[in-house]
Enzyme design. Structure first.
Site, PDB file in Angstrom:
ATOM      1  N   HIS A 108       7.952  -8.774  10.886  1.00 58.86           N
ATOM      2  CA  HIS A 108       8.478  -8.640   9.515  1.00 58.86           C
ATOM      3  C   HIS A 108      10.000  -8.710   9.569  1.00 58.86           C
ATOM      4  O   HIS A 108      10.619  -8.095  10.454  1.00 58.86           O
ATOM      5  CB  HIS A 108       8.112  -7.284   8.905  1.00 58.86           C
ATOM      6  CG  HIS A 108       6.649  -7.057   8.704  1.00 58.86           C
ATOM      7  ND1 HIS A 108       5.907  -7.734   7.762  1.00 58.86           N
ATOM      8  CD2 HIS A 108       5.791  -6.208   9.319  1.00 58.86           C
ATOM      9  CE1 HIS A 108       4.644  -7.309   7.810  1.00 58.86           C
ATOM     10  NE2 HIS A 108       4.546  -6.390   8.750  1.00 58.86           N
ATOM     11  N   ASP A 149       4.668  -5.306  14.700  1.00 59.32           N
ATOM     12  CA  ASP A 149       5.213  -4.410  13.665  1.00 59.32           C
ATOM     13  C   ASP A 149       6.488  -3.675  14.099  1.00 59.32           C
ATOM     14  O   ASP A 149       7.367  -3.405  13.269  1.00 59.32           O
ATOM     15  CB  ASP A 149       4.172  -3.350  13.285  1.00 59.32           C
ATOM     16  CG  ASP A 149       3.277  -3.796  12.144  1.00 59.32           C
ATOM     17  OD1 ASP A 149       3.680  -4.685  11.376  1.00 59.32           O
ATOM     18  OD2 ASP A 149       2.166  -3.245  12.026  1.00 59.32           O
ATOM     19  N   GLU A 174      -4.107  -5.967  11.736  1.00 64.65           N
ATOM     20  CA  GLU A 174      -3.901  -5.721  10.297  1.00 64.65           C
ATOM     21  C   GLU A 174      -3.705  -7.056   9.572  1.00 64.65           C
ATOM     22  O   GLU A 174      -3.099  -7.994  10.099  1.00 64.65           O
ATOM     23  CB  GLU A 174      -2.711  -4.775  10.064  1.00 64.65           C
ATOM     24  CG  GLU A 174      -2.714  -4.263   8.625  1.00 64.65           C
ATOM     25  CD  GLU A 174      -1.788  -3.067   8.362  1.00 64.65           C
ATOM     26  OE1 GLU A 174      -0.985  -2.702   9.239  1.00 64.65           O
ATOM     27  OE2 GLU A 174      -1.885  -2.508   7.255  1.00 64.65           O
ATOM     28  N   HIS A 185       1.247  -0.322  15.535  1.00 68.18           N
ATOM     29  CA  HIS A 185       0.974   0.533  14.421  1.00 68.18           C
ATOM     30  C   HIS A 185      -0.487   0.992  14.311  1.00 68.18           C
ATOM     31  O   HIS A 185      -0.784   1.999  13.676  1.00 68.18           O
ATOM     32  CB  HIS A 185       1.406  -0.279  13.187  1.00 68.18           C
ATOM     33  CG  HIS A 185       1.028   0.188  11.851  1.00 68.18           C
ATOM     34  ND1 HIS A 185       0.544  -0.618  10.866  1.00 68.18           N
ATOM     35  CD2 HIS A 185       1.065   1.428  11.328  1.00 68.18           C
ATOM     36  CE1 HIS A 185       0.324   0.073   9.777  1.00 68.18           C
ATOM     37  NE2 HIS A 185       0.628   1.302  10.025  1.00 68.18           N
ATOM     38  N   HIS A 225      -1.961  -7.816  16.731  1.00 72.79           N
ATOM     39  CA  HIS A 225      -2.323  -6.707  15.833  1.00 72.79           C
ATOM     40  C   HIS A 225      -3.246  -7.267  14.748  1.00 72.79           C
ATOM     41  O   HIS A 225      -2.969  -8.317  14.176  1.00 72.79           O
ATOM     42  CB  HIS A 225      -1.022  -6.164  15.235  1.00 72.79           C
ATOM     43  CG  HIS A 225      -1.162  -5.074  14.237  1.00 72.79           C
ATOM     44  ND1 HIS A 225      -2.182  -4.173  14.244  1.00 72.79           N
ATOM     45  CD2 HIS A 225      -0.375  -4.730  13.181  1.00 72.79           C
ATOM     46  CE1 HIS A 225      -2.022  -3.321  13.240  1.00 72.79           C
ATOM     47  NE2 HIS A 225      -0.935  -3.644  12.577  1.00 72.79           N
ATOM     48  N   HIS A 232       0.797  -1.228   0.000  1.00 74.79           N
ATOM     49  CA  HIS A 232       0.000   0.000   0.000  1.00 74.79           C
ATOM     50  C   HIS A 232       0.837   1.289   0.000  1.00 74.79           C
ATOM     51  O   HIS A 232       0.862   2.065   0.948  1.00 74.79           O
ATOM     52  CB  HIS A 232      -1.085   0.027   1.074  1.00 74.79           C
ATOM     53  CG  HIS A 232      -0.717  -0.464   2.449  1.00 74.79           C
ATOM     54  ND1 HIS A 232       0.195   0.152   3.235  1.00 74.79           N
ATOM     55  CD2 HIS A 232      -1.164  -1.506   3.169  1.00 74.79           C
ATOM     56  CE1 HIS A 232       0.286  -0.468   4.385  1.00 74.79           C
ATOM     57  NE2 HIS A 232      -0.516  -1.494   4.365  1.00 74.79           N
ATOM     58  N   TYR A 254      11.551   1.287   6.873  1.00 76.78           N
ATOM     59  CA  TYR A 254      10.316   0.793   7.498  1.00 76.78           C
ATOM     60  C   TYR A 254       9.810   1.819   8.518  1.00 76.78           C
ATOM     61  O   TYR A 254       8.633   2.165   8.541  1.00 76.78           O
ATOM     62  CB  TYR A 254      10.654  -0.540   8.167  1.00 76.78           C
ATOM     63  CG  TYR A 254       9.530  -1.263   8.834  1.00 76.78           C
ATOM     64  CD1 TYR A 254       8.848  -2.285   8.174  1.00 76.78           C
ATOM     65  CD2 TYR A 254       9.164  -0.984  10.145  1.00 76.78           C
ATOM     66  CE1 TYR A 254       7.832  -2.980   8.796  1.00 76.78           C
ATOM     67  CE2 TYR A 254       8.153  -1.669  10.773  1.00 76.78           C
ATOM     68  CZ  TYR A 254       7.490  -2.674  10.097  1.00 76.78           C
ATOM     69  OH  TYR A 254       6.486  -3.363  10.717  1.00 76.78           O
ATOM     70  N   ASP A 283      -1.938  -8.398   7.338  1.00 75.06           N
ATOM     71  CA  ASP A 283      -0.683  -9.129   7.098  1.00 75.06           C
ATOM     72  C   ASP A 283      -0.345 -10.038   8.282  1.00 75.06           C
ATOM     73  O   ASP A 283       0.442 -10.977   8.140  1.00 75.06           O
ATOM     74  CB  ASP A 283       0.488  -8.179   6.782  1.00 75.06           C
ATOM     75  CG  ASP A 283       0.593  -6.980   7.699  1.00 75.06           C
ATOM     76  OD1 ASP A 283      -0.413  -6.615   8.332  1.00 75.06           O
ATOM     77  OD2 ASP A 283       1.685  -6.404   7.792  1.00 75.06           O
TER      78      ASP A 283
END
Ligand code: FEO
Length: 394
Positions: free
Chosen positions: A224, A165, A80, A146, A78, A24, A193, A82
């Site tokens: 990540h 994150d 989100e 995040h 989290h 994104h 990042y 991903d």
């Protein structure tokens, strides 16, 4: 990529997304990974999942260690997608599992997935603990690092932090640990990042770092990239600097140009800054992606932004960059606008107004040149660049 034991009974079981190039708006030329961690204890616990299209990789890695139907707890740090994209797949395989998350996490999961089966939740907040047997999971909420639901999981018996994150890097690799890659590449990716994802939340990062500062941690396993075990000191130090908007005495010039006049002004400003002894990075918006430029923004004290006037305003490339910059909110910067025009001349003025709206210091009036600047005018621009350079170094 197979499961890897990172601490006794604790395994990386995530997925590597080798070919992801666009996240994104963020270019990820090195791909990324979504890291899940499996804790095999009296209670079997999975911490975070992976994007939905890599759910089979996650299940296959778990199966190398245990039957996934044995999962007792699924920690969602989290929401989100991903990290929670494969929650439904895990809940299908282990429907008895309790989802351990914050109140906001529960709300987010229900809104995203609208599950048809009833999921059993165990709601936690900062200070909550959950025993899995020999390990105790400690939860600390880290809102906006995040999303509002974000939290981290700390396992004191393993001196292990699972921060989701925070401390991540978008990097696909078959290595799992920082010392297998090296600080130089990881510093670059961690900075990119941070600049593109975490930058608006400096205050929250500072609070999170304070909350974690008393803990015994010898490994940070983010969701990540690779796991930090050798460069923890360097990592925490740069995070402190980035979170407090500390910069270096250097300048970043970002510009676009139509017929070369704004480019010539950019180069004259560069000359002047360099005469003052300020290192300069120069980025052309037609060839540098805005997410790459953000890494330079992260550490630059001065940011000079140039656009010619097109149709009574700035070029759309500069407008897109300023929109991105506004969202990421770098603070404590010195700004300067410049541009060229044929008539009207609103481009540089609009850029200058944007700089004012960011709350940056703007010691120099914006430079705006009719058609093509001559040598005398460029000398004047160099002088302004030198003055700005002296200000940066003062
Ligand atoms: Fe990596 Fe906010 O998700």
């Amino acid at each position: 990529m197979s499961a890897v034991e990172i601490k006794p009974g604790i395994y990386w079981v995530g997925a590597v997304d080798w070919n992801l190039r666009y996240f994104h708006g963020y270019l990820t030329p090195r791909g990324t990974s979504y890291n899940s961690y499996l804790i095999v204890d009296d209670k079997v616990t999975l911490v975070d999942t992976v994007k939905d299209y890599l759910g089979d990789d996650l299940l296959s890695n778990i199966k190398e260690i245990i039957d996934p139907s044995r999962i007792d707890y699924l920690v969602v740090n989290h929401v989100e997608m991903d990290h929670s994209g494969s929650v439904p797949e895990i809940m299908k395989v282990a429907p008895q599992a309790q989802i351990v998350t914050s109140k906001k996490g529960q709300k987010g999961l229900e809104r995203h997935f609208k599950p048809t089966a009833e999921w059993d939740y165990h709601i936690v907040e900062s200070g909550s603990k959950l025993s899995t047997g020999k390990y105790n999971l400690n939860f600390v909420q880290t809102p906006m690092v995040h999303w509002p639901d974000s939290m981290v999981t700390y396992i004191p018996e393993a001196s292990l932090l699972l921060p989701n994150d925070a401390f991540g890097q978008h990097l696909a690799s078959y290595q799992r640990f920082d010392d297998e890659i090296g600080w130089e590449i990881l510093h670059e990716e961690a900075a990119k990042y941070y600049a593109n994802i975490v930058l608006p939340y400096g205050k929250q990062v500072t609070n999170a770092l304070e909350a974690l500062s008393g803990l015994d941690i010898d490994m940070i396993a983010p969701s990540h990239g690779v796991i930090w075990r050798q460069y923890l000191g360097q990592l925490l130090e740069v995070y402190k600097q980035w979170a407090s908007h500390q910069t270096q005495k250097k300048a970043l010039i970002v510009y676009d140009t139509m017929w070369g006049a704004t480019k010539n002004i950019a180069l004259a400003l560069k000359d002047g800054l360099e005469q003052a002894g300020v290192p300069v990075v120069i980025r052309f918006l037609q060839t540098s992606h805005i997410s790459e430029i953000m890494t330079d923004v992260l550490t630059s004290k001065a940011i000079l932004l140039g656009s010619p006037t097109l149709n009574n305003g700035m070029l759309p490339t500069m407008s897109a960059f300023l929109t991105y910059l506004k969202g990421l909110r770098p603070q404590d910067r010195i700004g300067m606008a410049f541009g060229s025009y044929g008539w009207g001349g609103q481009g540089a003025k609009e850029v200058s107004e944007a700089i004012t709206s960011f709350g940056w210091e703007q010691p120099q009036e914006y430079v705006n040149m009719l058609y093509v600047p001559d040598e005398e005018e460029l000398d004047e621009v160099r002088r302004k660049g030198k003055e700005l350079g002296d200000k940066i170094l003062s």
